[in-house]
Scaffold this motif. Structure first.
Motif, PDB file in Angstrom:
ATOM      1  N   LEU A  50       0.794  -1.447  -0.173  1.00 63.76           N
ATOM      2  CA  LEU A  50       0.276  -0.059  -0.156  1.00 63.76           C
ATOM      3  C   LEU A  50       0.769   0.969  -0.220  1.00 63.76           C
ATOM      4  O   LEU A  50       0.814   2.363  -0.786  1.00 63.76           O
ATOM      5  N   LEU A  51       1.705   1.263   0.622  1.00 67.85           N
ATOM      6  CA  LEU A  51       2.596   2.910   1.016  1.00 67.85           C
ATOM      7  C   LEU A  51       3.167   2.259  -0.679  1.00 67.85           C
ATOM      8  O   LEU A  51       4.364   3.315  -0.328  1.00 67.85           O
ATOM      9  N   GLY A  52       3.796   1.386  -1.366  1.00 71.97           N
ATOM     10  CA  GLY A  52       4.757   1.233  -1.872  1.00 71.97           C
ATOM     11  C   GLY A  52       4.290   1.930  -2.830  1.00 71.97           C
ATOM     12  O   GLY A  52       5.527   2.528  -3.950  1.00 71.97           O
ATOM     13  N   THR A  53       3.355   2.527  -3.264  1.00 76.51           N
ATOM     14  CA  THR A  53       2.526   3.281  -4.535  1.00 76.51           C
ATOM     15  C   THR A  53       2.580   4.473  -4.028  1.00 76.51           C
ATOM     16  O   THR A  53       2.258   5.704  -4.959  1.00 76.51           O
ATOM     17  N   PHE A  54       3.486   5.030  -2.811  1.00 76.96           N
ATOM     18  CA  PHE A  54       2.909   7.022  -1.993  1.00 76.96           C
ATOM     19  C   PHE A  54       4.907   7.046  -2.488  1.00 76.96           C
ATOM     20  O   PHE A  54       5.583   5.964  -0.812  1.00 76.96           O
ATOM     21  N   PRO A  55       5.623   7.691  -3.392  1.00 79.73           N
ATOM     22  CA  PRO A  55       7.065   7.489  -2.628  1.00 79.73           C
ATOM     23  C   PRO A  55       7.569   8.956  -0.983  1.00 79.73           C
ATOM     24  O   PRO A  55       8.384   8.082  -1.034  1.00 79.73           O
ATOM     25  N   ASP A  56       6.728   9.526  -0.787  1.00 76.64           N
ATOM     26  CA  ASP A  56       6.887  10.115  -0.039  1.00 76.64           C
ATOM     27  C   ASP A  56       7.465   9.778   1.628  1.00 76.64           C
ATOM     28  O   ASP A  56       7.286  10.273   2.065  1.00 76.64           O
ATOM     29  N   TYR A  57       6.612   8.080   1.450  1.00 78.38           N
ATOM     30  CA  TYR A  57       6.212   7.578   2.617  1.00 78.38           C
ATOM     31  C   TYR A  57       7.423   6.545   2.734  1.00 78.38           C
ATOM     32  O   TYR A  57       7.424   5.237   3.165  1.00 78.38           O
ATOM     33  N   SER A  58       8.508   6.200   1.281  1.00 75.27           N
ATOM     34  CA  SER A  58       9.698   5.293   1.498  1.00 75.27           C
ATOM     35  C   SER A  58      10.522   4.772   2.368  1.00 75.27           C
ATOM     36  O   SER A  58      10.694   3.989   2.819  1.00 75.27           O
ATOM     37  N   ASN A  59      10.732   6.098   3.403  1.00 77.32           N
ATOM     38  CA  ASN A  59      11.497   5.648   4.531  1.00 77.32           C
ATOM     39  C   ASN A  59      10.544   5.132   5.856  1.00 77.32           C
ATOM     40  O   ASN A  59      11.361   4.511   6.294  1.00 77.32           O
ATOM     41  N   PHE A  60      10.072   5.684   5.444  1.00 77.10           N
ATOM     42  CA  PHE A  60       8.839   5.012   6.884  1.00 77.10           C
ATOM     43  C   PHE A  60       8.155   3.563   6.082  1.00 77.10           C
ATOM     44  O   PHE A  60       7.943   1.969   7.245  1.00 77.10           O
TER      45      PHE A  60
END
Length: 296
Positions: free
Chosen positions: A28-38
């Motif tokens: 799910l988060l993999g589709t959002f680069p802004d949360y890559s570190n998280f």
């Protein structure tokens, strides 16, 4: 509050969630680069597996620009901080805006891990008067430091991903338990009480001080058997004299006395019967009195 995600993205994630039996937070988060570190930290600390195993969850995702407080920190420390950003219930923006009393204390995955001390495993969420929704540690003296930006994705009522402005790091989290046997499994043991002092020996009745202003105990008088015997004899004689006095009075006087006392007319026939009973009582009482006198 920033603008929410477009309806097309909500439709995409709804199809993604409903097509599988359980959600996958890393995908799910993999589709959002802004949360890559998280997202990378969730993988490195294995928190993603614990999140995916839950049925109802809310993830407070932090953008890359706000992840510096955990950069270079030990993996155990990062796991504690990130697990505090996983709430064990479903919350989206409308639900947060309808909090009773405008505030609530929420339980997180950090609390469930057993590594939290005190209130470290809880989050304080408050709907501010200016319309902002703020998160902070529930530890005493902590401030509300992280603001909700937007709803990233949601599948009511299984998973919700909210973007927040900063990491919430409670004081003393680096000194919290690392064994996983903290508050989630059992409350901390009570400190052992000091040994009780040796009991003092009570003073003997002779040396014990007498209570002040206390009345002396009442003593029950017991008559000597001979005195009891004489008392019974005198009572019998007194009763005999009374009965003799009544039985020897003229019939008309006795009738008048009894009528006054009882308030009812008494016939002479009945009075004769009563007199015969009185005579028998006189004879019985006299016999008892004479027997007592013989025994004395």
């Amino acid at each position: 509050m920033a603008s929410s995600t477009s309806p097309l993205l909500f439709l995409f994630f709804s199809l993604l969630f409903t097509s599988t039996s359980c959600f996958n937070i890393t995908k799910l988060l993999g589709t959002f680069p802004d949360y890559s570190n998280f997202n990378d930290y969730l993988t490195q600390t294995q928190l993603f597996a614990e999140i995916n195993s839950r049925q109802t969850i809310t993830v407070l995702a932090v953008p890359n620009s706000a992840m510096s407080p955990v950069s270079g920190k030990p993996s155990e420390y990062i796991k504690k901080v990130l697990s505090l950003h996983v709430i064990l219930d479903y919350y989206d923006v409308p639900k947060l805006q309808k909090l009773s009393n405008k505030t609530a204390i929420l339980t997180t995955l950090f609390q469930a891990s057993g590594m939290a001390n005190g209130q470290q495993g809880f989050l304080n969420v408050t709907d501010m008067t200016n319309g902002n929704i703020m998160f902070g540690s529930a530890e005493k003296g902590s401030s509300l430091t992280s603001q909700v930006v937007k709803l990233v994705a949601a599948q009511p009522y299984n998973i919700s991903v909210l973007q927040v402005t900063a990491l919430v790091i409670p004081p003393g989290i680096d000194n919290s338990n690392s064994s996983g046997h903290g508050n989630a499994t059992a409350p901390p043991p009570h400190p052992s009480s000091p040994p009780s002092p040796t009991p003092k020996i009570a003073p003997s009745p002779k040396n014990a001080p007498s209570p002040k202003n206390s009345p002396p105990p009442k003593r029950r008088l017991r008559l000597h058997p001979m005195r009891m015997h004489h008392r019974q004899m005198h009572l019998r004689k007194a009763r005999l004299q009374l009965l003799l006095h009544l039985s020897l009075r003229p019939m008309h006087l006795l009738q008048m006395v009894l009528q006054r006392r009882m308030g009812l007319p008494i016939s002479l026939n009945r009075l004769g019967n009563e007199r015969r009973l009185l005579v028998r009582e006189v004879e019985s009482t006299a016999a008892d009195a004479w027997r007592l006198e013989d025994e004395s």
